[in-house]
Enzyme design. Structure first.
Site, short mmCIF file in Angstrom:
data_model
loop_
_atom_site.label_atom_id
_atom_site.label_comp_id
_atom_site.label_asym_id
_atom_site.label_seq_id
_atom_site.Cartn_x
_atom_site.Cartn_y
_atom_site.Cartn_z
N ASN A 22 51.53 -26.94 -8.07
CA ASN A 22 52.91 -26.67 -7.59
C ASN A 22 53.04 -27.04 -6.11
O ASN A 22 54.07 -27.55 -5.70
CB ASN A 22 53.29 -25.21 -7.80
CG ASN A 22 53.80 -24.95 -9.21
OD1 ASN A 22 54.86 -25.45 -9.60
ND2 ASN A 22 53.01 -24.23 -10.00
N ILE A 97 49.08 -9.68 -4.00
CA ILE A 97 50.39 -9.03 -3.95
C ILE A 97 50.67 -8.64 -2.51
O ILE A 97 49.91 -7.87 -1.91
CB ILE A 97 50.43 -7.80 -4.89
CG1 ILE A 97 50.22 -8.29 -6.33
CG2 ILE A 97 51.75 -7.06 -4.76
CD1 ILE A 97 50.08 -7.18 -7.35
N HIS A 114 56.92 -18.14 -11.46
CA HIS A 114 56.15 -17.37 -12.44
C HIS A 114 56.26 -18.06 -13.81
O HIS A 114 57.36 -18.47 -14.21
CB HIS A 114 56.70 -15.94 -12.52
CG HIS A 114 55.92 -15.08 -13.46
ND1 HIS A 114 54.68 -14.57 -13.12
CD2 HIS A 114 56.16 -14.68 -14.72
CE1 HIS A 114 54.21 -13.87 -14.15
NE2 HIS A 114 55.09 -13.93 -15.13
C1 GRF Z 1 51.31 -21.53 -12.10
O1 GRF Z 1 51.41 -21.43 -13.49
C2 GRF Z 1 52.18 -20.50 -11.43
O2 GRF Z 1 53.37 -20.26 -12.10
C3 GRF Z 1 51.30 -19.28 -11.51
O3 GRF Z 1 50.00 -19.77 -11.23
C4 GRF Z 1 49.92 -21.15 -11.62
C5 GRF Z 1 49.49 -21.91 -10.40
O4 GRF Z 1 49.20 -23.24 -10.67
N1 GRF Z 1 51.77 -18.25 -10.64
P1 GRF Z 1 48.98 -24.26 -9.48
O5 GRF Z 1 47.93 -23.68 -8.55
O6 GRF Z 1 50.28 -24.50 -8.79
O7 GRF Z 1 48.46 -25.51 -10.16
#
Ligand code: GRF
Length: 193
Positions: A22, A97, A114
């Protein structure tokens, strides 16, 4: 959120703990002319986070923060954020958190992604729980962060259909692909005037 003053991009910090896919999609988005954000710093609680390599590739500052003492960790992060004039935080697979106090310091300026259709399936092991529960649909959600886990106001969601032969792994892959699309879209949505 009235953060977009003038033509300057919003100085953004991305918090990660793992792979950073991400983060990668956010970095690519931030390079587009239409993007309201510029990514100034990557914060990771995990020195082994694969995503940290992206800091090197894209020449973005990175900071590893040890969370053994959360109070101290958050103090250090706030110091870094101030120093870099950060005005938006994107949590992207960040596994800690944040405290109420930290969130209050950035009230309304922290986003998270999420991998479920919130308010369903907050917390960890989302895809396994979704499959075990025989859900027909799942998806992903970009939301503001408040002091309750995965409970802040929803900005954008993408729904996907679950196939009979989907496993937590295949579902995670499908949803992750959508995450990469909706995080930038959600940012555009917030900041479009
Ligand atoms: C994603 O599925 C995000 O929604 C969740 O953890 C994962 C992280 O993936 N909170 P990345 O590190 O961005 O590949």
């Amino acid at each position: 959120m009235a953060l977009l003053a003038g033509s300057k991009k919003i100085k953004t910090a991305v918090f990660i703990s793992g792979t950073g896919s991400n983060l990668k999609s956010l970095i690519k988005f931030s390079k587009l002319k239409k993007s309201p954000i510029s990514i100034e710093i990557i914060i990771s609680n995990n020195p082994k986070s694969k995503g940290l390599i992206l800091g090197k590739i894209y020449n973005i500052k990175k900071k590893i923060i040890n969370f053994k003492k959360q109070n101290l960790a958050e103090k250090n992060i706030l110091f870094e954020l101030k120093k870099n004039k950060i005005n938006l935080i994107c949590l992207a697979g960040f596994m800690k958190i944040l405290s109420k106090n930290f969130i209050n310091n950035f009230n309304g300026k922290i986003l998270n992604i999420h991998p479920s259709l919130l308010p369903k399936f907050k917390g960890l092991n989302t895809h396994k729980r979704v499959i075990d529960n025989k859900e027909k649909y799942s998806g992903c959600t970009v939301h503001y962060v408040n002091s309750k886990l995965d409970s802040g106001k929803i900005i954008l969601q993408k729904k996907i259909k679950i196939n009979k032969n989907d496993t937590p792994k295949s579902l995670s892959k499908k949803i992750l692909n959508q995450e990469h699309k909706i995080y930038p879209k959600a940012i555009l949505k917030i900041f479009s005037l």
